[in-house]
Design a protein around this motif. Structure first.
Motif, PDB file in Angstrom:
ATOM      1  N   THR A   1      44.170  41.669  32.997  1.00  0.00           N
ATOM      2  CA  THR A   1      45.480  42.729  32.894  1.00  0.00           C
ATOM      3  C   THR A   1      45.330  43.707  33.898  1.00  0.00           C
ATOM      4  O   THR A   1      44.214  44.012  34.198  1.00  0.00           O
ATOM      5  N   GLU A   2      46.657  44.155  34.220  1.00  0.00           N
ATOM      6  CA  GLU A   2      46.637  45.402  35.065  1.00  0.00           C
ATOM      7  C   GLU A   2      45.761  45.095  36.391  1.00  0.00           C
ATOM      8  O   GLU A   2      45.165  46.043  36.735  1.00  0.00           O
ATOM      9  N   ILE A   3      45.897  43.856  36.958  1.00  0.00           N
ATOM     10  CA  ILE A   3      45.241  43.397  37.968  1.00  0.00           C
ATOM     11  C   ILE A   3      45.382  44.279  39.332  1.00  0.00           C
ATOM     12  O   ILE A   3      44.415  44.383  40.147  1.00  0.00           O
ATOM     13  N   ASP A   4      46.659  44.959  39.248  1.00  0.00           N
ATOM     14  CA  ASP A   4      46.999  45.685  40.589  1.00  0.00           C
ATOM     15  C   ASP A   4      46.155  46.983  40.486  1.00  0.00           C
ATOM     16  O   ASP A   4      46.095  47.778  41.453  1.00  0.00           O
ATOM     17  N   LYS A   5      46.007  47.414  39.217  1.00  0.00           N
ATOM     18  CA  LYS A   5      45.060  48.800  39.186  1.00  0.00           C
ATOM     19  C   LYS A   5      43.558  48.731  39.184  1.00  0.00           C
ATOM     20  O   LYS A   5      42.895  49.730  38.974  1.00  0.00           O
ATOM     21  N   VAL A   6      43.190  47.665  39.325  1.00  0.00           N
ATOM     22  CA  VAL A   6      41.487  47.525  39.410  1.00  0.00           C
ATOM     23  C   VAL A   6      41.088  48.253  40.636  1.00  0.00           C
ATOM     24  O   VAL A   6      41.410  48.151  41.846  1.00  0.00           O
TER      25      VAL A   6
ATOM     26  N   LEU B   1      34.882  33.530  42.690  1.00  0.00           N
ATOM     27  CA  LEU B   1      34.662  33.512  41.362  1.00  0.00           C
ATOM     28  C   LEU B   1      35.534  34.608  40.494  1.00  0.00           C
ATOM     29  O   LEU B   1      36.267  35.220  41.188  1.00  0.00           O
ATOM     30  N   SER B   2      35.641  34.558  39.264  1.00  0.00           N
ATOM     31  CA  SER B   2      36.493  35.477  38.492  1.00  0.00           C
ATOM     32  C   SER B   2      35.657  36.058  37.245  1.00  0.00           C
ATOM     33  O   SER B   2      34.715  35.365  36.940  1.00  0.00           O
ATOM     34  N   THR B   3      35.858  37.335  37.074  1.00  0.00           N
ATOM     35  CA  THR B   3      35.308  38.130  35.783  1.00  0.00           C
ATOM     36  C   THR B   3      36.695  38.208  35.047  1.00  0.00           C
ATOM     37  O   THR B   3      36.410  38.957  33.795  1.00  0.00           O
ATOM     38  N   ALA B   4      37.590  37.214  34.649  1.00  0.00           N
ATOM     39  CA  ALA B   4      38.919  37.812  34.202  1.00  0.00           C
ATOM     40  C   ALA B   4      38.809  37.159  32.646  1.00  0.00           C
ATOM     41  O   ALA B   4      39.808  36.461  32.135  1.00  0.00           O
ATOM     42  N   LYS B   5      37.613  37.232  31.975  1.00  0.00           N
ATOM     43  CA  LYS B   5      37.389  36.916  30.420  1.00  0.00           C
ATOM     44  C   LYS B   5      36.621  37.959  29.743  1.00  0.00           C
ATOM     45  O   LYS B   5      35.922  38.483  30.632  1.00  0.00           O
ATOM     46  N   ASN B   6      36.698  38.110  28.655  1.00  0.00           N
ATOM     47  CA  ASN B   6      35.982  39.176  27.920  1.00  0.00           C
ATOM     48  C   ASN B   6      34.366  38.609  27.879  1.00  0.00           C
ATOM     49  O   ASN B   6      33.795  39.492  28.123  1.00  0.00           O
TER      50      ASN B   6
ATOM     51  N   MET C   1      37.583  48.575  42.494  1.00  0.00           N
ATOM     52  CA  MET C   1      36.389  47.639  42.670  1.00  0.00           C
ATOM     53  C   MET C   1      35.169  48.384  42.474  1.00  0.00           C
ATOM     54  O   MET C   1      34.057  47.887  41.854  1.00  0.00           O
ATOM     55  N   HIS C   2      35.062  49.587  43.157  1.00  0.00           N
ATOM     56  CA  HIS C   2      33.984  50.505  42.840  1.00  0.00           C
ATOM     57  C   HIS C   2      33.909  51.013  41.490  1.00  0.00           C
ATOM     58  O   HIS C   2      32.540  51.327  41.159  1.00  0.00           O
ATOM     59  N   GLN C   3      34.657  50.786  40.738  1.00  0.00           N
ATOM     60  CA  GLN C   3      34.622  51.234  38.995  1.00  0.00           C
ATOM     61  C   GLN C   3      34.213  50.127  38.143  1.00  0.00           C
ATOM     62  O   GLN C   3      33.973  50.233  37.143  1.00  0.00           O
ATOM     63  N   SER C   4      34.123  48.718  38.812  1.00  0.00           N
ATOM     64  CA  SER C   4      33.868  47.457  38.232  1.00  0.00           C
ATOM     65  C   SER C   4      32.292  47.112  38.626  1.00  0.00           C
ATOM     66  O   SER C   4      31.949  46.524  37.653  1.00  0.00           O
ATOM     67  N   PHE C   5      32.280  47.182  39.700  1.00  0.00           N
ATOM     68  CA  PHE C   5      30.726  46.536  40.189  1.00  0.00           C
ATOM     69  C   PHE C   5      30.150  47.858  41.430  1.00  0.00           C
ATOM     70  O   PHE C   5      30.884  48.290  41.682  1.00  0.00           O
ATOM     71  N   HIS C   6      28.730  47.583  41.016  1.00  0.00           N
ATOM     72  CA  HIS C   6      27.968  48.165  42.088  1.00  0.00           C
ATOM     73  C   HIS C   6      27.046  47.302  42.672  1.00  0.00           C
ATOM     74  O   HIS C   6      26.494  46.442  42.158  1.00  0.00           O
TER      75      HIS C   6
ATOM     76  N   GLN D   1      42.076  40.687  42.394  1.00  0.00           N
ATOM     77  CA  GLN D   1      42.798  40.152  41.311  1.00  0.00           C
ATOM     78  C   GLN D   1      42.155  39.306  40.422  1.00  0.00           C
ATOM     79  O   GLN D   1      42.798  38.914  39.324  1.00  0.00           O
ATOM     80  N   ASP D   2      40.800  39.219  40.516  1.00  0.00           N
ATOM     81  CA  ASP D   2      40.023  38.230  39.810  1.00  0.00           C
ATOM     82  C   ASP D   2      39.164  38.962  38.769  1.00  0.00           C
ATOM     83  O   ASP D   2      38.339  38.256  37.965  1.00  0.00           O
ATOM     84  N   VAL D   3      39.288  40.143  38.964  1.00  0.00           N
ATOM     85  CA  VAL D   3      38.271  41.005  38.027  1.00  0.00           C
ATOM     86  C   VAL D   3      38.328  41.017  36.729  1.00  0.00           C
ATOM     87  O   VAL D   3      37.578  40.556  35.879  1.00  0.00           O
TER      88      VAL D   3
END
Lengths: 191, 239
Positions: free
Chosen positions: A113-118, A145-150, A120-125, A108-110
């Motif tokens: 927006t659309e936090i439920d559709k995140v 930690l959060s990455t929820a900013k540009n 994780m494997h498509q966001s970080f390796h 939920q902190d990635v």
């Protein structure tokens, strides 16, 4: 202005006249030294609302930086799971840490927006270098930690070919060697 | 009543003090402290990430590990660890580095009496060397009561064995006021009027205890001065 050596507990100012800076603390409207070093008075920034001068203790041996709520950190991803990614904090601000600090980026902190559709494997390796913000101290084991900013997200990643990838969009990075694209939560790089 | 001690000291006279800081390379802070033939080495590691199971994660946590000169750690050493931990927690600013643990390792080099006060002084010097934020320094002293009712400070091992009771006392250091020019004077009771830790062994009357505290507090002025002088020498060497 600087004074001679002060030790912890020495009175270095009054809270009505000064603000406590590094190496100082306030108790009962009195500012005391909390470190051993020389006491100095720093003028406040012109744009600062509080125009009291800052009294601080400098010249002491400082321990390494420690993550605090709100601080921006650089971390390496160690493990990616469905609900979260585990990271090791490498830097706090511009300073490298002396000790190992573990962090967690929850699903939920990635992104904002659309936090439920995140995914994780498509966001970080594992192995990715990310810029993130400390949300809270978390539990005793890891910082949240959060990455929820540009400007937050993956800043450096290696492709399967072992080459450093270049960002091509908010969600993609490309290997310059093979041309293959991989999904990431990419951080906006400042000019 | 003036009494002669075997080493020729007066009742309120302390043994020669010696302190060296930054003597070990791997710890973040280290110090050796000796009072006469009693010598203790202290090392500080941290602040490290995370806190122990039953600790408050919103504050800085401390752990103390006592290493005897030889043999296994016993009941007395465990008690010393607990006393030292509580003393450190009361003198450090715990809100600065929340959710961190700082380890303080105490290595006994030689025990010739007044071991715990010596360890507290060593730990305090090591914490300063590590740059751990502290409310004030702590100065520790041992005060003994003999069978015939006289009091002695900083006893050696031989004197400790002969005593009926003794008190380990920890006081805040004598502080200075270095207020900038034109600043108004800070009011309130000076911090050194307090007491941080008090541990008593044996039987002593209330009057004797208060006399111990009085004598101990008087002796802390020289300990505080020694601390300050030592830090000044260290900073001038560094500069």
């Amino acid at each position: 202005m600087t004074t001679g050596l002060v030790t912890p507990g020495d009175v270095i100012g009054k809270a009505t006249e000064f603000k406590a800076g590094k190496g100082a603390y306030v108790n009962d409207a009195t500012i005391y030294a909390s470190l051993t070093g020389t006491c100095r008075i720093v003028s406040p920034l012109p744009e600062s609302i509080d125009q009291r001068a800052i009294v601080e203790v400098t010249g002491h041996k400082a321990h390494g930086p420690i993550p605090e709520t709100g601080s921006v950190v650089i971390a390496r991803v160690t493990k990616v799971m469905t609900k979260m990614a585990a990271v090791d904090i490498l830097c706090v601000g511009s300073k490298a840490v002396r000790e190992n600090f573990a962090g967690v980026i929850r699903q939920q902190d990635v992104r904002a927006t659309e936090i439920d559709k995140v995914d994780m494997h498509q966001s970080f390796h594992a192995g990715d270098i990310v810029r993130a913000m400390v949300l809270s101290l978390g539990d005793a084991r890891a910082y949240y930690l959060s990455t929820a900013k540009n400007e937050l997200g993956v800043v450096s990643a290696e492709s399967a070919a072992g080459e450093t990838m270049v960002p091509i969009s908010w969600t993609e990075m490309q290997c310059p060697l093979s041309g293959q694209t991989e999904q990431r939560k990419v951080a906006k790089v400042g000019n | 009543m003036e009494i002669d001690r075997e080493d020729g000291r007066t009742p309120n006279q302390l043994r020669p003090l010696a302190c060296s800081r930054n003597i070990l390379h791997r710890p973040h802070g280290s110090a050796s402290w000796s009072q006469g033939d009693t010598k203790v080495l202290a090392a500080v590691y941290g602040p490290k990430a995370g806190t122990k199971k039953n600790e408050n994660a919103e504050k800085a946590c401390f752990e103390v590990i006592w290493k005897p000169k030889s043999g296994q750690i016993g009941k007395v050493e465990k008690e010393y660890e607990m006393i030292l931990k509580r003393t450190i927690q009361s003198i450090c600013v715990l809100t600065v580095n929340p959710n961190t643990t700082t380890s303080v390792i105490i290595q006994v080099v030689h025990d010739d009496g007044s071991l715990l006060p010596c360890a507290i002084n060593a730990a305090c010097a090591a914490l300063v060397d590590a740059g751990i934020p502290m409310k004030h320094l702590a100065v520790a002293i041992c005060c003994c009561l003999a069978e015939n009712g006289y009091l002695v400070l900083d006893p050696n091992k031989l004197e400790e064995k002969k005593m009926t009771a003794f008190a380990y006392l920890v006081f805040p250091n004598t502080t200075l006021s270095v207020l900038p020019e034109g600043s108004s004077v800070a009011e309130g009771e000076p911090v050194e009027h307090g007491i941080i830790t008090s541990i008593t062994h044996g039987v002593m009357s209330v009057d004797d205890y208060f006399l111990c505290v009085e004598n101990g507090r008087a002796a802390t002025a020289s300990l505080s001065a020694f601390f300050r002088k030592n830090f000044q020498q260290s900073s001038s060497k560094a500069g």
